[in-house]
Design an enzyme around this catalytic site. Structure first.
Site, PDB file in Angstrom:
ATOM      1  N   SER A 116       0.820  -1.210   0.000  1.00  0.00           N
ATOM      2  CA  SER A 116       0.000   0.000   0.000  1.00  0.00           C
ATOM      3  C   SER A 116       0.850   1.254   0.000  1.00  0.00           C
ATOM      4  O   SER A 116       1.951   1.268   0.564  1.00  0.00           O
ATOM      5  CB  SER A 116      -0.863  -0.010   1.261  1.00  0.00           C
ATOM      6  OG  SER A 116      -1.478   1.233   1.444  1.00  0.00           O
ATOM      7  N   TYR A 140      -1.762   0.197  10.190  1.00  0.00           N
ATOM      8  CA  TYR A 140      -2.021  -0.585   8.971  1.00  0.00           C
ATOM      9  C   TYR A 140      -0.830  -0.473   8.015  1.00  0.00           C
ATOM     10  O   TYR A 140      -0.313  -1.480   7.514  1.00  0.00           O
ATOM     11  CB  TYR A 140      -3.315  -0.070   8.316  1.00  0.00           C
ATOM     12  CG  TYR A 140      -3.440  -0.389   6.857  1.00  0.00           C
ATOM     13  CD1 TYR A 140      -3.734  -1.682   6.437  1.00  0.00           C
ATOM     14  CD2 TYR A 140      -3.245   0.598   5.886  1.00  0.00           C
ATOM     15  CE1 TYR A 140      -3.826  -1.979   5.084  1.00  0.00           C
ATOM     16  CE2 TYR A 140      -3.346   0.314   4.546  1.00  0.00           C
ATOM     17  CZ  TYR A 140      -3.623  -0.971   4.146  1.00  0.00           C
ATOM     18  OH  TYR A 140      -3.709  -1.265   2.816  1.00  0.00           O
ATOM     19  N   LYS A 144       2.071  -3.328   6.523  1.00  0.00           N
ATOM     20  CA  LYS A 144       2.422  -3.570   5.104  1.00  0.00           C
ATOM     21  C   LYS A 144       3.935  -3.424   4.901  1.00  0.00           C
ATOM     22  O   LYS A 144       4.557  -4.204   4.176  1.00  0.00           O
ATOM     23  CB  LYS A 144       1.661  -2.594   4.205  1.00  0.00           C
ATOM     24  CG  LYS A 144       0.159  -2.835   4.163  1.00  0.00           C
ATOM     25  CD  LYS A 144      -0.183  -4.081   3.357  1.00  0.00           C
ATOM     26  CE  LYS A 144      -1.650  -4.409   3.397  1.00  0.00           C
ATOM     27  NZ  LYS A 144      -2.004  -5.608   2.618  1.00  0.00           N
TER      28      LYS A 144
HETATM   29  C1  UD1 Z   1      -6.485   4.707   3.140  1.00  0.00           C
HETATM   30  C2  UD1 Z   1      -5.031   4.416   3.254  1.00  0.00           C
HETATM   31  C3  UD1 Z   1      -4.609   3.573   2.086  1.00  0.00           C
HETATM   32  C4  UD1 Z   1      -5.366   2.280   2.143  1.00  0.00           C
HETATM   33  C5  UD1 Z   1      -6.831   2.599   2.023  1.00  0.00           C
HETATM   34  C6  UD1 Z   1      -7.568   1.296   2.173  1.00  0.00           C
HETATM   35  C7  UD1 Z   1      -3.574   6.017   4.320  1.00  0.00           C
HETATM   36  C8  UD1 Z   1      -2.931   7.368   4.225  1.00  0.00           C
HETATM   37  N1  UD1 Z   1      -4.304   5.665   3.257  1.00  0.00           N
HETATM   38  O1  UD1 Z   1      -6.661   5.548   1.998  1.00  0.00           O
HETATM   39  O2  UD1 Z   1      -3.247   3.307   2.119  1.00  0.00           O
HETATM   40  O3  UD1 Z   1      -4.956   1.407   1.149  1.00  0.00           O
HETATM   41  O4  UD1 Z   1      -7.210   3.503   3.063  1.00  0.00           O
HETATM   42  O5  UD1 Z   1      -8.816   1.417   2.666  1.00  0.00           O
HETATM   43  O6  UD1 Z   1      -3.439   5.326   5.293  1.00  0.00           O
HETATM   44  N2  UD1 Z   1     -13.105  10.880   2.573  1.00  0.00           N
HETATM   45  C9  UD1 Z   1     -14.138  11.716   2.931  1.00  0.00           C
HETATM   46  N3  UD1 Z   1     -15.277  11.146   3.461  1.00  0.00           N
HETATM   47  C10 UD1 Z   1     -15.418   9.792   3.641  1.00  0.00           C
HETATM   48  C11 UD1 Z   1     -14.347   8.940   3.258  1.00  0.00           C
HETATM   49  C12 UD1 Z   1     -13.204   9.521   2.732  1.00  0.00           C
HETATM   50  O7  UD1 Z   1     -14.061  12.949   2.786  1.00  0.00           O
HETATM   51  O8  UD1 Z   1     -16.471   9.347   4.150  1.00  0.00           O
HETATM   52  C13 UD1 Z   1     -11.892  11.466   1.977  1.00  0.00           C
HETATM   53  C14 UD1 Z   1     -10.600  11.238   2.769  1.00  0.00           C
HETATM   54  O9  UD1 Z   1     -10.376  12.242   3.703  1.00  0.00           O
HETATM   55  C15 UD1 Z   1      -9.559  11.224   1.640  1.00  0.00           C
HETATM   56  C16 UD1 Z   1     -10.307  10.629   0.450  1.00  0.00           C
HETATM   57  O10 UD1 Z   1     -11.694  10.827   0.728  1.00  0.00           O
HETATM   58  O11 UD1 Z   1      -9.165  12.535   1.307  1.00  0.00           O
HETATM   59  C17 UD1 Z   1     -10.070   9.141   0.260  1.00  0.00           C
HETATM   60  O12 UD1 Z   1     -10.286   8.466   1.490  1.00  0.00           O
HETATM   61  P1  UD1 Z   1     -10.346   6.859   1.602  1.00  0.00           P
HETATM   62  O13 UD1 Z   1     -11.157   6.314   0.486  1.00  0.00           O
HETATM   63  O14 UD1 Z   1     -10.775   6.524   2.998  1.00  0.00           O
HETATM   64  O15 UD1 Z   1      -8.861   6.399   1.336  1.00  0.00           O
HETATM   65  P2  UD1 Z   1      -7.499   6.885   2.037  1.00  0.00           P
HETATM   66  O16 UD1 Z   1      -7.705   7.314   3.422  1.00  0.00           O
HETATM   67  O17 UD1 Z   1      -6.840   7.854   1.087  1.00  0.00           O
END
Ligand code: UD1
Length: 322
Positions: A116, A140, A144
């Protein structure tokens, strides 16, 4: 070619199993169905129900004789890993050690591992290449990175050849609609938006609008899961051909903000998708974008379906299928 896909009933694992089946490989899926679902099992693949914490079961299955295994059996919720590190230690780390030891015992020498971008932590620069320092921000990501290091030792000591694939944000569904299972309790952005669009959740919470990004929301590199799946095939070919292990980033090299994804989703679904602007989620960096130059050079791989419209459309199709 006989491939064992451990975690093959999960979201990414099922797409990986599909990619190998599409290339004529004989595929066996090993999964405990804790987060994976039966709908993701393909009739052409064998299924062995089992847990990676059950060493005896793993070894017995592997003795069936495989040319390679793909390991995707892990918990992946970064936030949860900070509250329940024990769960991530046992499953992600102890489970992987069982897999490595069983692979050695059974003579399976090639491993494709789902790593990841979380191994990098807060970026010092973007785009992130593989030479960027690894300093995970959550437990997490630490699991990895540790597994990558175990793989390095097993390469030296036991002749295991591995491809460690550092996924950025996996998203989308099989374009032909062949993957039928949805994730239970998703926490990732696009599935959460889909749950709002189908009325299963009231609204999307946008985590943070004051990031130093063009629209203030988090920017990520979303990569289509079928593009990722193809990289597993290419990675395995590479380690077989060159007898050399490999660690590569897999991303689209394009950054998309939360609001850009939300806009694409409103347009494609035709649903209003209410959203509330809320505080940042702890541990979320402002911007994560990959350099995938190494994957392009060594594997001839690029993301071909990772634009916002294709990611959202294929996910919407999965969520609206009967
Ligand atoms: C995270 C992990 C990534 C992992 C993935 C698996 C980190 C930095 N990243 O990705 O390595 O493989 O999870 O699940 O540890 N967001 C919202 N609202 C929501 C959900 C997300 O605004 O309800 C935003 C988040 O703040 C982010 C983006 O959407 O900016 C993507 O979020 P998400 O899909 O949860 O993935 P990551 O956190 O980037």
């Amino acid at each position: 070619m006989r491939i064992l896909v451990i975690g093959g009933a999960g979201y990414i694992g099922s797409h990986v199993a599909r990619a190998f089946l599409d290339r004529g490989a004989e595929v066996t899926v090993f999964d405990n169905l804790s987060t994976g679902v039966r709908e993701n099992l393909f009739p052409e693949a064998r299924f062995e129900e089992g847990d990676i914490l059950d060493y005896g079961r793993l070894e017995a299955v592997m003795k069936g004789g495989y040319d390679a295994l793909v390991h995707l059996a892990a918990f992946k919720a970064a936030g949860e890993s900070m509250e329940k590190p024990e769960k991530y230690s046992v499953n992600n780390i102890s489970g992987t050690l069982n897999i490595l030891n069983a692979a050695c015992a059974a003579g399976v020498r090639r491993i494709v591992f789902s790593s990841s971008a979380a191994v990098y932590g807060e970026p010092e620069y973007v785009p992130l290449d593989e030479g960027h320092p690894t300093n995970p921000e959550n437990y997490y990501g630490f699991t990895k990175l540790e597994i990558e290091r175990f793989l390095g030792w097993y390469d030296k000591l036991k002749g295991i050849r591995f491809a460690a694939l550092r996924y950025f944000n996996a998203a989308g569904y099989d374009e032909a609609g062949r993957v039928r299972g949805l994730e239970r309790n998703p926490a990732n952005l696009i599935p959460v938006i889909m749950e709002v669009a189908v009325g299963r959740r009231a609204e999307l919470k946008v985590f943070g609008t004051d990031y130093p990004t063009p629209d203030g929301t988090g920017v990520r590199d979303y990569v289509h899961v079928s593009d990722l799946a193809e990289a597993h095939v290419a990675g395995l070919e590479y380690i077989g051909k060159h007898d050399r292990s490999l660690t590569v980033n897999l991303g689209s090299e394009e950054g998309l903000s939360v609001l850009e994804i939300l806009e694409a989703a409103r347009k494609i679904t035709g649903k209003p998708i209410p959203a509330a602007m809320t505080a940042r989620r702890p541990g979320d960096p402002a911007k994560l974008v990959a350099s995938s130059a190494r994957a392009r050079e060594l594997l001839g791989w690029t993301a071909r379906r990772s634009d916002a419209a294709t990611l959202v459309r294929t996910t919407w199709e999965a969520y609206t299928r009967d």
